[in-house]
Write an enzyme that holds these catalytic residues in place. Sequence first.
Site, PDB file in Angstrom:
ATOM      1  N   ASP A   1       0.861  -1.184   0.000  1.00 40.83           N
ATOM      2  CA  ASP A   1       0.000   0.000   0.000  1.00 40.83           C
ATOM      3  C   ASP A   1       0.904   1.243   0.000  1.00 40.83           C
ATOM      4  O   ASP A   1       1.885   1.305   0.736  1.00 40.83           O
ATOM      5  CB  ASP A   1      -0.879  -0.004   1.250  1.00 40.83           C
ATOM      6  CG  ASP A   1      -2.032   1.000   1.158  1.00 40.83           C
ATOM      7  OD1 ASP A   1      -3.201   0.570   1.203  1.00 40.83           O
ATOM      8  OD2 ASP A   1      -1.760   2.222   1.050  1.00 40.83           O
TER       9      ASP A   1
ATOM     10  N   GLN B  67     -14.727   1.634   1.560  1.00 38.62           N
ATOM     11  CA  GLN B  67     -14.012   1.321   0.308  1.00 38.62           C
ATOM     12  C   GLN B  67     -13.868   2.575  -0.535  1.00 38.62           C
ATOM     13  O   GLN B  67     -14.842   3.282  -0.802  1.00 38.62           O
ATOM     14  CB  GLN B  67     -14.764   0.240  -0.484  1.00 38.62           C
ATOM     15  CG  GLN B  67     -14.009  -0.198  -1.729  1.00 38.62           C
ATOM     16  CD  GLN B  67     -14.650  -1.409  -2.420  1.00 38.62           C
ATOM     17  OE1 GLN B  67     -15.737  -1.851  -2.042  1.00 38.62           O
ATOM     18  NE2 GLN B  67     -13.976  -1.937  -3.421  1.00 38.62           N
TER      19      GLN B  67
ATOM     20  N   HIS C 278     -10.026  -5.603  -2.859  1.00 45.02           N
ATOM     21  CA  HIS C 278      -8.684  -5.852  -2.320  1.00 45.02           C
ATOM     22  C   HIS C 278      -8.794  -6.081  -0.820  1.00 45.02           C
ATOM     23  O   HIS C 278      -9.627  -5.466  -0.153  1.00 45.02           O
ATOM     24  CB  HIS C 278      -7.751  -4.652  -2.590  1.00 45.02           C
ATOM     25  CG  HIS C 278      -8.319  -3.347  -2.119  1.00 45.02           C
ATOM     26  ND1 HIS C 278      -9.260  -2.648  -2.840  1.00 45.02           N
ATOM     27  CD2 HIS C 278      -8.106  -2.638  -0.985  1.00 45.02           C
ATOM     28  CE1 HIS C 278      -9.598  -1.553  -2.173  1.00 45.02           C
ATOM     29  NE2 HIS C 278      -8.922  -1.528  -1.030  1.00 45.02           N
ATOM     30  N   PHE C 279      -7.948  -6.950  -0.313  1.00 44.72           N
ATOM     31  CA  PHE C 279      -7.842  -7.165   1.128  1.00 44.72           C
ATOM     32  C   PHE C 279      -6.588  -6.456   1.620  1.00 44.72           C
ATOM     33  O   PHE C 279      -5.513  -6.593   1.028  1.00 44.72           O
ATOM     34  CB  PHE C 279      -7.728  -8.654   1.452  1.00 44.72           C
ATOM     35  CG  PHE C 279      -9.016  -9.410   1.272  1.00 44.72           C
ATOM     36  CD1 PHE C 279      -9.869  -9.624   2.346  1.00 44.72           C
ATOM     37  CD2 PHE C 279      -9.384  -9.902   0.035  1.00 44.72           C
ATOM     38  CE1 PHE C 279     -11.055 -10.321   2.188  1.00 44.72           C
ATOM     39  CE2 PHE C 279     -10.569 -10.593  -0.140  1.00 44.72           C
ATOM     40  CZ  PHE C 279     -11.416 -10.801   0.941  1.00 44.72           C
ATOM     41  N   HIS C 280      -6.744  -5.706   2.720  1.00 40.12           N
ATOM     42  CA  HIS C 280      -5.577  -5.114   3.383  1.00 40.12           C
ATOM     43  C   HIS C 280      -4.966  -6.192   4.279  1.00 40.12           C
ATOM     44  O   HIS C 280      -5.673  -6.811   5.080  1.00 40.12           O
ATOM     45  CB  HIS C 280      -6.001  -3.930   4.263  1.00 40.12           C
ATOM     46  CG  HIS C 280      -6.583  -2.787   3.498  1.00 40.12           C
ATOM     47  ND1 HIS C 280      -5.897  -1.618   3.281  1.00 40.12           N
ATOM     48  CD2 HIS C 280      -7.794  -2.626   2.901  1.00 40.12           C
ATOM     49  CE1 HIS C 280      -6.660  -0.782   2.590  1.00 40.12           C
ATOM     50  NE2 HIS C 280      -7.821  -1.365   2.354  1.00 40.12           N
TER      51      HIS C 280
HETATM   52  P1  5GP Z   1      -9.861   1.164   0.536  1.00 37.88           P
HETATM   53  O1  5GP Z   1     -10.468   1.268  -0.850  1.00 37.88           O
HETATM   54  O2  5GP Z   1      -9.926  -0.244   1.072  1.00 37.88           O
HETATM   55  O3  5GP Z   1     -10.436   2.143   1.503  1.00 37.88           O
HETATM   56  O4  5GP Z   1      -8.356   1.552   0.465  1.00 37.88           O
HETATM   57  C1  5GP Z   1      -7.626   1.700  -0.701  1.00 37.88           C
HETATM   58  C2  5GP Z   1      -6.162   1.574  -0.340  1.00 37.88           C
HETATM   59  O5  5GP Z   1      -5.419   1.621  -1.523  1.00 37.88           O
HETATM   60  C3  5GP Z   1      -5.648   2.702   0.562  1.00 37.88           C
HETATM   61  O6  5GP Z   1      -5.040   2.114   1.703  1.00 37.88           O
HETATM   62  C4  5GP Z   1      -4.653   3.452  -0.318  1.00 37.88           C
HETATM   63  O7  5GP Z   1      -3.543   3.922   0.408  1.00 37.88           O
HETATM   64  C5  5GP Z   1      -4.275   2.402  -1.346  1.00 37.88           C
HETATM   65  N1  5GP Z   1      -3.972   2.930  -2.670  1.00 37.88           N
HETATM   66  C6  5GP Z   1      -4.750   3.769  -3.400  1.00 37.88           C
HETATM   67  N2  5GP Z   1      -4.195   4.021  -4.600  1.00 37.88           N
HETATM   68  C7  5GP Z   1      -3.028   3.317  -4.634  1.00 37.88           C
HETATM   69  C8  5GP Z   1      -1.995   3.178  -5.620  1.00 37.88           C
HETATM   70  O8  5GP Z   1      -2.028   3.740  -6.715  1.00 37.88           O
HETATM   71  N3  5GP Z   1      -0.939   2.381  -5.291  1.00 37.88           N
HETATM   72  C9  5GP Z   1      -0.864   1.728  -4.102  1.00 37.88           C
HETATM   73  N4  5GP Z   1       0.223   0.992  -3.899  1.00 37.88           N
HETATM   74  N5  5GP Z   1      -1.820   1.831  -3.152  1.00 37.88           N
HETATM   75  C10 5GP Z   1      -2.889   2.619  -3.417  1.00 37.88           C
END
Ligand code: 5GP
Length: 114
Positions: free
Chosen positions: A29, A89, A95-97
């Site tokens: 991330d 989200q 995606h899973f963290h």
């Molecule tokens: P969620 O959709 O589960 O809330 O989180 C999305 C996650 O993706 C976040 O933790 C954010 O930091 C990560 N993220 C968003 N865009 C990118 C990217 O372009 N590259 C990477 N490596 N992580 C990303």
Amino acid sequence: MSCIFCKIAEHKAPAKIIFEDSDIIVFADFNPRAIVHLLVTPKFHCSRIMDLPDNLTLKIFETVRMITKELKLQDNFKLVLHNGALAGQIVEHLHFHYLSNQPNVDVKFKTVIT
Ligand code: 5GP
Ligand code: ZN
């Protein structure tokens, strides 16, 4: 399609990749909230867990166990899914963290796309 995780899966956007095969990609991330913060992602684009085919659902969990073994985190990680905007989200590609605050974990990046 302008999905950032599809672009990462195609190596068309920057990412530090620790594992990938034809179905799954695991990368760091870019805004880590733990010492180890990885995203375990199907290459197949879908937004919600209900839309993920059964074989990929199984493969995601097999991948989680495989990286856990590799990183020696058997007793110290958590897995988080934000399934839908109301659940937090932001990126509309499932995606899973994978998070751990264990110090000194030896994370080896297999491919770094800059
Ligand atoms: P969620 O959709 O589960 O809330 O989180 C999305 C996650 O993706 C976040 O933790 C954010 O930091 C990560 N993220 C968003 N865009 C990118 C990217 O372009 N590259 C990477 N490596 N992580 C990303
Ligand atoms: Zn996508």
